[in-house]
Enzyme design. Structure first.
Site, PDB file in Angstrom:
ATOM      1  N   ASP A 130      51.696  29.735  62.646  1.00  0.00           N
ATOM      2  CA  ASP A 130      53.080  29.789  63.133  1.00  0.00           C
ATOM      3  C   ASP A 130      53.310  31.093  63.901  1.00  0.00           C
ATOM      4  O   ASP A 130      52.921  32.169  63.441  1.00  0.00           O
ATOM      5  CB  ASP A 130      54.043  29.698  61.950  1.00  0.00           C
ATOM      6  CG  ASP A 130      55.401  29.167  62.347  1.00  0.00           C
ATOM      7  OD1 ASP A 130      55.829  29.449  63.481  1.00  0.00           O
ATOM      8  OD2 ASP A 130      56.031  28.471  61.530  1.00  0.00           O
ATOM      9  N   LYS A 142      64.895  42.337  59.843  1.00  0.00           N
ATOM     10  CA  LYS A 142      65.158  43.668  60.397  1.00  0.00           C
ATOM     11  C   LYS A 142      66.663  43.903  60.537  1.00  0.00           C
ATOM     12  O   LYS A 142      67.163  45.014  60.291  1.00  0.00           O
ATOM     13  CB  LYS A 142      64.472  43.799  61.761  1.00  0.00           C
ATOM     14  CG  LYS A 142      64.808  45.087  62.492  1.00  0.00           C
ATOM     15  CD  LYS A 142      64.132  45.168  63.841  1.00  0.00           C
ATOM     16  CE  LYS A 142      64.558  46.446  64.581  1.00  0.00           C
ATOM     17  NZ  LYS A 142      63.833  46.632  65.848  1.00  0.00           N
ATOM     18  N   ARG A 220      51.543  38.583  28.879  1.00  0.00           N
ATOM     19  CA  ARG A 220      52.142  39.044  27.624  1.00  0.00           C
ATOM     20  C   ARG A 220      52.215  40.571  27.598  1.00  0.00           C
ATOM     21  O   ARG A 220      53.210  41.151  27.218  1.00  0.00           O
ATOM     22  CB  ARG A 220      51.331  38.500  26.448  1.00  0.00           C
ATOM     23  CG  ARG A 220      52.020  38.604  25.123  1.00  0.00           C
ATOM     24  CD  ARG A 220      51.383  37.698  24.080  1.00  0.00           C
ATOM     25  NE  ARG A 220      50.143  38.197  23.542  1.00  0.00           N
ATOM     26  CZ  ARG A 220      48.952  37.648  23.737  1.00  0.00           C
ATOM     27  NH1 ARG A 220      48.847  36.571  24.499  1.00  0.00           N
ATOM     28  NH2 ARG A 220      47.862  38.152  23.200  1.00  0.00           N
ATOM     29  N   HIS A 275      35.974  41.756  24.250  1.00  0.00           N
ATOM     30  CA  HIS A 275      36.146  43.030  24.948  1.00  0.00           C
ATOM     31  C   HIS A 275      35.261  43.138  26.183  1.00  0.00           C
ATOM     32  O   HIS A 275      34.523  44.112  26.373  1.00  0.00           O
ATOM     33  CB  HIS A 275      35.896  44.197  23.994  1.00  0.00           C
ATOM     34  CG  HIS A 275      36.877  44.273  22.864  1.00  0.00           C
ATOM     35  ND1 HIS A 275      38.238  44.174  23.046  1.00  0.00           N
ATOM     36  CD2 HIS A 275      36.689  44.405  21.525  1.00  0.00           C
ATOM     37  CE1 HIS A 275      38.844  44.257  21.874  1.00  0.00           C
ATOM     38  NE2 HIS A 275      37.932  44.394  20.933  1.00  0.00           N
ATOM     39  N   GLU A 327      40.698  33.506  19.815  1.00  0.00           N
ATOM     40  CA  GLU A 327      41.860  33.855  20.637  1.00  0.00           C
ATOM     41  C   GLU A 327      42.113  32.814  21.715  1.00  0.00           C
ATOM     42  O   GLU A 327      43.254  32.436  21.971  1.00  0.00           O
ATOM     43  CB  GLU A 327      41.620  35.227  21.284  1.00  0.00           C
ATOM     44  CG  GLU A 327      42.696  35.679  22.247  1.00  0.00           C
ATOM     45  CD  GLU A 327      43.910  36.294  21.573  1.00  0.00           C
ATOM     46  OE1 GLU A 327      44.845  36.648  22.294  1.00  0.00           O
ATOM     47  OE2 GLU A 327      43.933  36.406  20.330  1.00  0.00           O
ATOM     48  N   ASN A 417      24.337  50.220  30.276  1.00  0.00           N
ATOM     49  CA  ASN A 417      23.005  49.596  30.262  1.00  0.00           C
ATOM     50  C   ASN A 417      22.997  48.409  29.307  1.00  0.00           C
ATOM     51  O   ASN A 417      23.549  48.507  28.219  1.00  0.00           O
ATOM     52  CB  ASN A 417      21.952  50.614  29.811  1.00  0.00           C
ATOM     53  CG  ASN A 417      21.683  51.676  30.846  1.00  0.00           C
ATOM     54  OD1 ASN A 417      21.451  51.381  31.994  1.00  0.00           O
ATOM     55  ND2 ASN A 417      21.701  52.954  30.423  1.00  0.00           N
TER      56      ASN A 417
END
Length: 520
Positions: A130, A142, A220, A275, A327, A417
């Site tokens: 467009d 503006k 959350r 984690h 979880e 590592n």
């Protein structure tokens, strides 16, 4: 101007959703509407109720080039950009019999939708960029002290509510807020276009980079409960939440990693992540076996983790998942019985995620620090088995080699590592995020030396994968003492010869991939 009342409006929309809801407002307030193309045809159905003008009649200039030129005309933009409190502007409009536009309603050609359907058809994609729409939107935004601009059909209901609530008109704060949304939306629109061009040119890390993101949902919380977080998506939203509590920042990080890893395998597989690191991965012809084997790696770490599957989850697997606090579960599909069973746990988050068949709109890996944004290509490089170097006298057996490839894939998704121990396409022990590679190996092996080493004796020979090369032969000595029979690593150390010599001396087979897979 503090408040604005509307006399004239220009309307040109690609998405005509809810446009009819404005008709009564236009009729009641005797607003003159100027429109073009498909929008004019749509509004003609209401011509008995509203005052409607064709823009071509107003500009005395026809639509040209198959509609490419419609609103790019001084008569239009003078009416949008003029300031009502500047007498010179009003005089100039008056001399030319031009209309001042108080309201601009414009939304854009759906370029994002078009390229999601067929990004390779360049002609169609180009026609859906467009030009006139963004120009009118930016001009109106503006000039927000003088003009109201609606750029999204979802804004219509609030607009109508304010018109009923406040007879004075529309406030400056409201107009500024609408203008802000315009510049956000046009910037997003342009970034989609620029990235489409960049992908076609294979120029994804140029000097100037644009990132088209839009809010998918508020989360959350962030990494910690005191941090706020929002989920933004690039292109189509690949996640569909089916059940459970609201998502957190960590849920997204863990679930994406788990799902990317599990989909590296074609055989039915399961990955458990905690984690931002895998704590169990397994493949099997049986999904239940894959889950149990992944869980067996480190049941303690799996508590409260994220579980991912690459096949539809069946009820018998759902029953097993329910026995341990989890979880989040993510899979391409859930059977109706599995979904019914898992939904009994109200806080358990269930997510369907589809594999992306098409190239991402923005195929970049983006991370940020406090002062910088880091951009790189995704680590999608796969090991080609024919390019693997067999560097020791002893070669891995067929099953060992399959386990080596499996272990190497897992190591790619662990923080460096990383050391991965595998037997029969299931992780036996994992160690990640260590500053010393030999210490990572010690940790992984020490996990197996519980119960006086009975686990190692029972398992027999296992294989080891490392995401980086061995700087010294000390890891080989450690492996020889703990029934590790085969090793896969990138190679490339200045001590490779010494490492190979030690592997030969200890009758351990070792292969080099030539590919390092560090992950920070």
């Amino acid at each position: 101007m503090r408040y604005i009342k509307i006399k004239n409006a220009i309307i040109s929309v690609s998405d005509k959703t809810n446009l009819e809801s404005l008709i009564s407002y236009f009729e009641k307030n005797k607003i003159s509407i100027y429109s073009t193309g498909g929008t004019y045809k749509f509004l003609k159905d209401f011509k008995k109720r509203i005052t409607l003008h064709n823009i071509s009649d107003y500009t005395n200039f026809p639509e040209l080039l198959d509609g490419r030129v419609k609103t790019l005309h001084p008569n239009i933009h003078s009416g949008i950009l003029a300031k009502k409190n500047i007498s010179k502007h009003l005089s100039e409009l008056g001399k030319r019999n031009l209309v001042f536009f108080d309201l601009v309603i414009v939304n854009l050609y759906q370029f994002e939708k078009v390229i999601s359907q067929d990004s390779k058809n360049e002609e169609i994609c180009l026609e859906n960029i467009d030009i006139g729409g963004p120009t009118m939107l930016r001009a109106a935004a503006k000039n927000y002290p003088n003009v109201i601009v609606l750029s999204d059909p979802v804004q219509y209901s609030e607009f109508l509510e304010i018109s009923k609530r406040n007879p004075k008109g529309f406030s400056l704060n409201y107009r500024r807020r609408l203008a802000t949304e315009v510049f956000k939306s046009t910037a997003y629109y342009d970034s989609i276009i620029s990235n489409w061009f960049s992908i076609k040119e294979n120029n994804e890390t140029s000097k100037i980079s644009t990132i088209p993101i839009k809010q998918a949902t508020k989360l959350r919380y962030g990494e910690n409960p005191h941090q706020k977080a929002t989920l933004y998506s690039i292109g189509d939203q690949p996640l569909k939440k089916l059940s459970g509590k609201e998502l957190s920042y960590n849920n997204i990080v863990d679930s994406e990693l788990a799902y990317e890893l599990v989909n590296e395998f074609s055989e039915s597989s399961c990955t458990i992540v905690k984690h931002a690191n895998p704590c169990g991965v397994a493949s099997s012809s049986n999904q239940l076996t894959a889950y149990k084997n992944a869980l067996e790696t480190d049941r303690e770490s799996a508590f409260g983790g994220v579980v991912a599957f690459n096949k539809k989850i069946e009820k018998k697997v759902a029953i097993e998942i329910s026995k341990l606090f989890t979880e989040l579960v993510i899979a391409p599909k859930f059977s109706s019985d599995a979904l019914l069973h898992l939904r009994k746990k109200k806080n358990l988050i269930l997510i369907e995620s589809r594999k992306k068949k098409k190239k991402n709109l923005l195929n970049l890996d983006i991370k940020s620090t406090k002062k910088f944004v880091l951009i790189q290509n995704f680590d999608t490089k796969k090991i080609q088995q024919e390019k693997i170097s067999f560097v020791t006298n002893q070669k891995p057996k067929k099953k060992e080699f399959e386990d080596l490839i499996f272990a190497q894939i897992v190591s790619k998704y662990m923080n460096s590592n990383a050391i991965v121990l595998v037997k029969n396409k299931k992780t036996i022990s994992l160690s990640s995020g260590q500053t010393s590679r030999v210490e990572a190996a010690r940790i992984a092996i020490n996990k197996l030396q519980m119960n006086d080493g009975k686990i190692i004796k029972k398992l027999g020979n296992i294989v080891l994968a490392s995401d980086g090369f061995f700087p010294f032969p000390d890891i080989i000595e450690l492996c020889s003492q703990n029934k590790i029979s085969a090793i896969i690593q990138p190679g490339g150390s200045i001590n490779d010869d010494k490492v190979i010599e030690s592997a030969n001396k200890n009758e351990i087979s070792m292969v080099f991939t030539g590919i390092r897979n560090f992950k920070h």
